[in-house]
Design a protein around this motif. Sequence first.
Motif, PDB file in Angstrom:
ATOM      1  N   ALA A  48      32.934   5.277   0.036  1.00 41.27           N
ATOM      2  CA  ALA A  48      32.340   5.448   1.161  1.00 41.27           C
ATOM      3  C   ALA A  48      31.054   5.443   1.118  1.00 41.27           C
ATOM      4  O   ALA A  48      29.872   6.132   0.203  1.00 41.27           O
ATOM      5  CB  ALA A  48      33.029   7.133   1.234  1.00 41.27           C
ATOM      6  N   LEU A  49      30.244   3.821   1.866  1.00 40.02           N
ATOM      7  CA  LEU A  49      29.178   4.177   1.405  1.00 40.02           C
ATOM      8  C   LEU A  49      27.805   5.326   2.313  1.00 40.02           C
ATOM      9  O   LEU A  49      28.959   5.823   3.902  1.00 40.02           O
ATOM     10  CB  LEU A  49      28.544   2.620   2.230  1.00 40.02           C
ATOM     11  CG  LEU A  49      27.521   2.704   2.271  1.00 40.02           C
ATOM     12  CD1 LEU A  49      26.365   2.444   1.021  1.00 40.02           C
ATOM     13  CD2 LEU A  49      27.550   1.058   3.454  1.00 40.02           C
ATOM     14  N   GLN A  50      26.843   6.219   1.437  1.00 37.85           N
ATOM     15  CA  GLN A  50      26.140   7.539   2.626  1.00 37.85           C
ATOM     16  C   GLN A  50      25.722   6.796   2.535  1.00 37.85           C
ATOM     17  O   GLN A  50      25.041   6.834   3.795  1.00 37.85           O
ATOM     18  CB  GLN A  50      26.518   8.196   1.430  1.00 37.85           C
ATOM     19  CG  GLN A  50      27.524   8.587   0.494  1.00 37.85           C
ATOM     20  CD  GLN A  50      28.426   9.354   2.228  1.00 37.85           C
ATOM     21  OE1 GLN A  50      27.824   9.965   2.388  1.00 37.85           O
ATOM     22  NE2 GLN A  50      29.859   8.783   1.486  1.00 37.85           N
TER      23      GLN A  50
ATOM     24  N   TRP B 275      26.733   6.083  -2.734  1.00 37.12           N
ATOM     25  CA  TRP B 275      28.232   6.532  -2.307  1.00 37.12           C
ATOM     26  C   TRP B 275      29.072   7.682  -3.162  1.00 37.12           C
ATOM     27  O   TRP B 275      28.464   8.122  -3.867  1.00 37.12           O
ATOM     28  CB  TRP B 275      28.641   4.833  -2.476  1.00 37.12           C
ATOM     29  CG  TRP B 275      29.101   4.607  -3.907  1.00 37.12           C
ATOM     30  CD1 TRP B 275      29.970   5.248  -4.675  1.00 37.12           C
ATOM     31  CD2 TRP B 275      27.878   4.430  -4.922  1.00 37.12           C
ATOM     32  NE1 TRP B 275      29.988   4.554  -6.405  1.00 37.12           N
ATOM     33  CE2 TRP B 275      28.564   4.115  -6.125  1.00 37.12           C
ATOM     34  CE3 TRP B 275      26.895   3.224  -4.562  1.00 37.12           C
ATOM     35  CZ2 TRP B 275      28.246   3.275  -7.041  1.00 37.12           C
ATOM     36  CZ3 TRP B 275      26.218   2.581  -5.733  1.00 37.12           C
ATOM     37  CH2 TRP B 275      26.546   2.471  -6.823  1.00 37.12           C
ATOM     38  N   THR B 276      29.863   7.742  -2.619  1.00 40.06           N
ATOM     39  CA  THR B 276      31.333   8.515  -2.791  1.00 40.06           C
ATOM     40  C   THR B 276      32.192   7.693  -3.348  1.00 40.06           C
ATOM     41  O   THR B 276      32.402   6.923  -2.440  1.00 40.06           O
ATOM     42  CB  THR B 276      31.442  10.050  -1.783  1.00 40.06           C
ATOM     43  OG1 THR B 276      31.936   9.788  -0.875  1.00 40.06           O
ATOM     44  CG2 THR B 276      30.154  10.697  -1.913  1.00 40.06           C
TER      45      THR B 276
ATOM     46  N   ALA C 292      28.335   1.447 -13.240  1.00 38.43           N
ATOM     47  CA  ALA C 292      29.185   1.868 -13.933  1.00 38.43           C
ATOM     48  C   ALA C 292      29.789   2.877 -13.685  1.00 38.43           C
ATOM     49  O   ALA C 292      29.526   3.712 -12.690  1.00 38.43           O
ATOM     50  CB  ALA C 292      28.179   2.913 -15.799  1.00 38.43           C
ATOM     51  N   ALA C 293      31.036   3.027 -13.986  1.00 38.40           N
ATOM     52  CA  ALA C 293      32.139   4.488 -13.973  1.00 38.40           C
ATOM     53  C   ALA C 293      30.947   5.328 -14.067  1.00 38.40           C
ATOM     54  O   ALA C 293      30.595   6.300 -14.344  1.00 38.40           O
ATOM     55  CB  ALA C 293      33.197   4.657 -14.573  1.00 38.40           C
ATOM     56  N   GLY C 294      31.237   6.740 -12.224  1.00 36.04           N
ATOM     57  CA  GLY C 294      30.694   7.640 -12.050  1.00 36.04           C
ATOM     58  C   GLY C 294      29.742   8.368 -12.043  1.00 36.04           C
ATOM     59  O   GLY C 294      29.285   8.785 -11.152  1.00 36.04           O
ATOM     60  N   GLU C 295      28.695   6.029 -11.555  1.00 31.45           N
ATOM     61  CA  GLU C 295      27.478   6.811 -11.059  1.00 31.45           C
ATOM     62  C   GLU C 295      27.858   6.250  -9.746  1.00 31.45           C
ATOM     63  O   GLU C 295      29.122   6.389  -8.398  1.00 31.45           O
ATOM     64  CB  GLU C 295      26.629   5.587 -11.043  1.00 31.45           C
ATOM     65  CG  GLU C 295      26.276   5.287 -12.284  1.00 31.45           C
ATOM     66  CD  GLU C 295      25.030   6.523 -13.186  1.00 31.45           C
ATOM     67  OE1 GLU C 295      24.469   6.238 -11.938  1.00 31.45           O
ATOM     68  OE2 GLU C 295      25.749   6.481 -13.936  1.00 31.45           O
ATOM     69  N   THR C 296      26.735   7.063  -8.645  1.00 29.89           N
ATOM     70  CA  THR C 296      26.925   7.601  -7.101  1.00 29.89           C
ATOM     71  C   THR C 296      26.023   6.491  -6.542  1.00 29.89           C
ATOM     72  O   THR C 296      25.972   6.990  -5.452  1.00 29.89           O
ATOM     73  CB  THR C 296      27.072   8.656  -6.866  1.00 29.89           C
ATOM     74  OG1 THR C 296      25.466   9.592  -7.634  1.00 29.89           O
ATOM     75  CG2 THR C 296      28.093   9.511  -7.473  1.00 29.89           C
ATOM     76  N   THR C 297      24.761   6.037  -7.462  1.00 29.66           N
ATOM     77  CA  THR C 297      24.084   5.032  -6.758  1.00 29.66           C
ATOM     78  C   THR C 297      23.776   4.481  -7.236  1.00 29.66           C
ATOM     79  O   THR C 297      24.089   3.858  -9.176  1.00 29.66           O
ATOM     80  CB  THR C 297      22.651   6.170  -6.555  1.00 29.66           C
ATOM     81  OG1 THR C 297      21.989   6.114  -7.632  1.00 29.66           O
ATOM     82  CG2 THR C 297      22.722   7.335  -6.208  1.00 29.66           C
TER      83      THR C 297
ATOM     84  N   LYS D  63      32.726   0.221   6.223  1.00 32.68           N
ATOM     85  CA  LYS D  63      31.251   0.507   6.099  1.00 32.68           C
ATOM     86  C   LYS D  63      30.201  -0.628   5.544  1.00 32.68           C
ATOM     87  O   LYS D  63      30.417  -0.509   4.414  1.00 32.68           O
ATOM     88  CB  LYS D  63      30.297   1.733   6.025  1.00 32.68           C
ATOM     89  CG  LYS D  63      29.153   2.000   6.472  1.00 32.68           C
ATOM     90  CD  LYS D  63      29.032   3.282   6.473  1.00 32.68           C
ATOM     91  CE  LYS D  63      26.962   3.773   7.428  1.00 32.68           C
ATOM     92  NZ  LYS D  63      27.082   5.012   7.632  1.00 32.68           N
ATOM     93  N   THR D  64      28.715  -1.639   6.267  1.00 36.45           N
ATOM     94  CA  THR D  64      28.330  -2.994   5.778  1.00 36.45           C
ATOM     95  C   THR D  64      26.869  -2.421   6.151  1.00 36.45           C
ATOM     96  O   THR D  64      26.532  -1.994   6.899  1.00 36.45           O
ATOM     97  CB  THR D  64      28.914  -3.851   6.490  1.00 36.45           C
ATOM     98  OG1 THR D  64      29.990  -3.922   6.643  1.00 36.45           O
ATOM     99  CG2 THR D  64      27.737  -5.422   5.670  1.00 36.45           C
ATOM    100  N   VAL D  65      26.216  -2.467   4.627  1.00 32.59           N
ATOM    101  CA  VAL D  65      24.719  -2.897   5.206  1.00 32.59           C
ATOM    102  C   VAL D  65      24.437  -4.804   4.697  1.00 32.59           C
ATOM    103  O   VAL D  65      24.733  -5.560   4.985  1.00 32.59           O
ATOM    104  CB  VAL D  65      24.088  -2.202   3.442  1.00 32.59           C
ATOM    105  CG1 VAL D  65      22.455  -2.299   3.476  1.00 32.59           C
ATOM    106  CG2 VAL D  65      24.416  -1.020   3.014  1.00 32.59           C
ATOM    107  N   ARG D  66      23.466  -5.015   6.517  1.00 32.36           N
ATOM    108  CA  ARG D  66      23.121  -5.588   7.060  1.00 32.36           C
ATOM    109  C   ARG D  66      21.961  -5.886   6.588  1.00 32.36           C
ATOM    110  O   ARG D  66      20.939  -5.153   6.603  1.00 32.36           O
ATOM    111  CB  ARG D  66      23.275  -6.015   7.633  1.00 32.36           C
ATOM    112  CG  ARG D  66      24.608  -5.958   8.373  1.00 32.36           C
ATOM    113  CD  ARG D  66      25.255  -6.735   9.039  1.00 32.36           C
ATOM    114  NE  ARG D  66      26.410  -7.357   9.482  1.00 32.36           N
ATOM    115  CZ  ARG D  66      27.604  -8.372   9.493  1.00 32.36           C
ATOM    116  NH1 ARG D  66      26.552  -9.149   9.036  1.00 32.36           N
ATOM    117  NH2 ARG D  66      28.727  -8.607   9.563  1.00 32.36           N
TER     118      ARG D  66
END
Length: 421
Positions: free
Chosen positions: A120-122, A136-137, A175-180, A208-211
């Motif tokens: 889920a893009l935050q 993200w989460t 990397a696994a576990g990263e949220t940014t 959700k898209t970043v443009r």
Amino acid sequence: MRKFALAATAVAALSVGLQTPAFAAAPDAPTDVTVSWVDGKVNLTWKDAGEANQIFAEYDGGTPGLIASVTADGGNTVSLTNPLTASDKVRLIVKSVVGAESSEGTATPLFDTRRPAVPALQDANLAANLSTTLSWTLAAVADQNPGDPLDVPGNGAVRANVDLPGTATASYDFAAGETTGVVPAQARPTAIKLSAVNEWGQSAQGTKTVRLGTLGAAITVPSKAVYGARLGIKSTVDLFTSEGREERASDVKVELQARAKATDAWKTYGRYTGNTTAAFETGIASLGNRQYRLLLPARKVVSANVIALTPPTSTSPKSSTTLVKFASGGFSPAVGPVGTRWTFTVKIQPAVTVKGKLQFWDGKAWFDAGPLTLTKGSYVERSDPETERGTIRVRVIVPTVVVNGLTVNANTSPAYNQTIR
């Protein structure tokens, strides 16, 4: 009776040359079946009597399907090269095969092959170097078989999938576990979506898209104006966040900046809201010779399924010259009989004290009549009663002045007439 006996004897004789048919027995089932991860692949081992083998996958208790075959001399191990279907309950079954006969199957413990959840893009933000920081989460997927032999800790790693202009694509794994994570600067316009990856494969991409878009601008600046007049600067803005399609936007923030000379820093003198559909006014008072440009600050627009980011940009400098303004001037009265007393006045802007020049028209050319000092922008002269009839024509020249660090160029007044009848 003899005839019967002979027949029986003949039957016995014939039966001496026949053999009872042999039925091949099914091989024993494999033993010691184990499943584990080896070099990132599902690895299966077993023991048997040297027979060929078949490997089956059974999903959610359904009908097993053949996924691999091993020859008798192929050893008792296999690494699966094709991904297993996503499922909560999977087991692998090994059978030994001799000719057309196969053994009972020996199964591994149940395990799950679930792909990770969709990230889920935050948020997303552009840095000064045009890299993009994403946050993200990533939720965990419910484990239907806790402790199975293929369980790997964690929810998976996140991947940024970049759709570049044209047909090019790129991806960046975090990397696994990263949220940014940071996506390096990209060609624009570009779209970024997130997916997640675990030992079984990749999730679907998030909605959700970043443009990453581009802003462009242009300005038209009048080449000159008198002091204090409004420069009718017109600006236009272009915005692209998708390839080949200009956005219709009416809330584009812009700043009009100015400087006295190329070595000076830019300063903002006006803030406006522009649009991408028509030229709009970004005027400013002409207070001296300056260069102008339009600055478009970095832009971030967030909607339900899109975060649109554009970096700052600016137009190339455009110059405009400011001239001294003659706010008023002339004779009062301009026409009168002999004996008239007239008053000659001149007012300029900026209201500075400056030594100008008075000129007369002799019918053929202008000639200097002497200095004329304007005090705080004003000059006043009152005449004695006029005794001669005729018309005089004068004008005033004011030199270049500097006001508040800005140069205001010299200017010449219109001609002022005074007639005595």
